[in-house]
Design an enzyme around this catalytic site. Sequence first.
Site, PDB file in Angstrom:
ATOM      1  N   SER A   1       0.960  -1.179  -0.048  1.00 30.31           N
ATOM      2  CA  SER A   1      -0.032  -0.060   0.010  1.00 30.31           C
ATOM      3  C   SER A   1       0.854   1.315   0.061  1.00 30.31           C
ATOM      4  O   SER A   1       1.975   1.033  -0.576  1.00 30.31           O
ATOM      5  CB  SER A   1      -0.849  -0.103   1.228  1.00 30.31           C
ATOM      6  N   ASN A   2       0.315   2.190   0.471  1.00 33.85           N
ATOM      7  CA  ASN A   2       1.190   3.653   0.555  1.00 33.85           C
ATOM      8  C   ASN A   2       0.818   4.416   1.682  1.00 33.85           C
ATOM      9  O   ASN A   2      -0.127   4.233   2.403  1.00 33.85           O
ATOM     10  CB  ASN A   2       1.047   4.149  -0.638  1.00 33.85           C
ATOM     11  N   ARG A   3       1.280   5.506   1.743  1.00 32.71           N
ATOM     12  CA  ARG A   3       1.035   6.396   3.107  1.00 32.71           C
ATOM     13  C   ARG A   3      -0.257   7.583   3.006  1.00 32.71           C
ATOM     14  O   ARG A   3      -0.384   8.182   4.052  1.00 32.71           O
ATOM     15  CB  ARG A   3       2.461   7.338   3.063  1.00 32.71           C
TER      16      ARG A   3
END
Length: 228
Positions: free
Chosen positions: A21-23
């Site tokens: 995923s990402n931030r």
Amino acid sequence: MRILITAGPTREPIDPVRYISNRSSGRMGYALASAAASRGHRVVLISGPVALAEPPGVRVVQVTTAREMQAAVRLWFDRSDALIMAAAVADWRVRAVSRQKLKKRSGTPVLRLVRNPDILKGAGRCKAGRLVVGFAAETSRVIAEARRKLADKRLDLMVANDVSRADSGFDVDTNQATLLGIDGSIERLPLMTKRALAKRIVERVEQLRQSRQSRRGALTARCRRQSR
Ligand code: CTP
């Protein structure tokens, strides 16, 4: 107006317990949904997994992966006047998702990734009078990259922000953004809260809608087929 907004990250599974995923926290997209609803628009918010309360007066559609987000956008885009794509869509997914938890004793896995669809680009191609707004999360050549994406994805408005700054972008309450219009306009905004930025973006969408003669038309047969 009927405004479709996306928010948050997407999650791409590796196995039943792990993902890529990402931030993204979803704060910018949720602020946009709140701002649009409080200005009297009908809002559908397609949200990746986030830890935020659903904004009042907004219809929320929860998704997990980029392909689920794409399916939801295709479904709702047809019934919308504007799309604001604030989600941080994962650009890749794991090619072969393991049905069983990967075990250490089986050795260190090598993950083979494949490209996810570009949801915004697909919408830009099919917009038929709908307004389409994107975000560009950049760490260098911010304006040049945002301009390139504005043209490439056939957007009406691009919100460019430098995510390498500590006070802007991921996981903070503030953002410093520049709004780039397809007419060549540049509006460099000061550092402001995401709430204030959301209001400014919704106002720009309202202005674009007013200045345009074109109204939402029927999607072409090809685009309609895609939205099923
Ligand atoms: N976006 C999308 N689908 C993707 C990737 C991005 O719809 N698979 C949208 C984002 O929601 C955002 C815009 O496209 O509104 C730009 O996203 P960004 O991550 O900045 O750019 P990319 O298109 O991923 O390009 P690059 O990898 O070159 O930075």
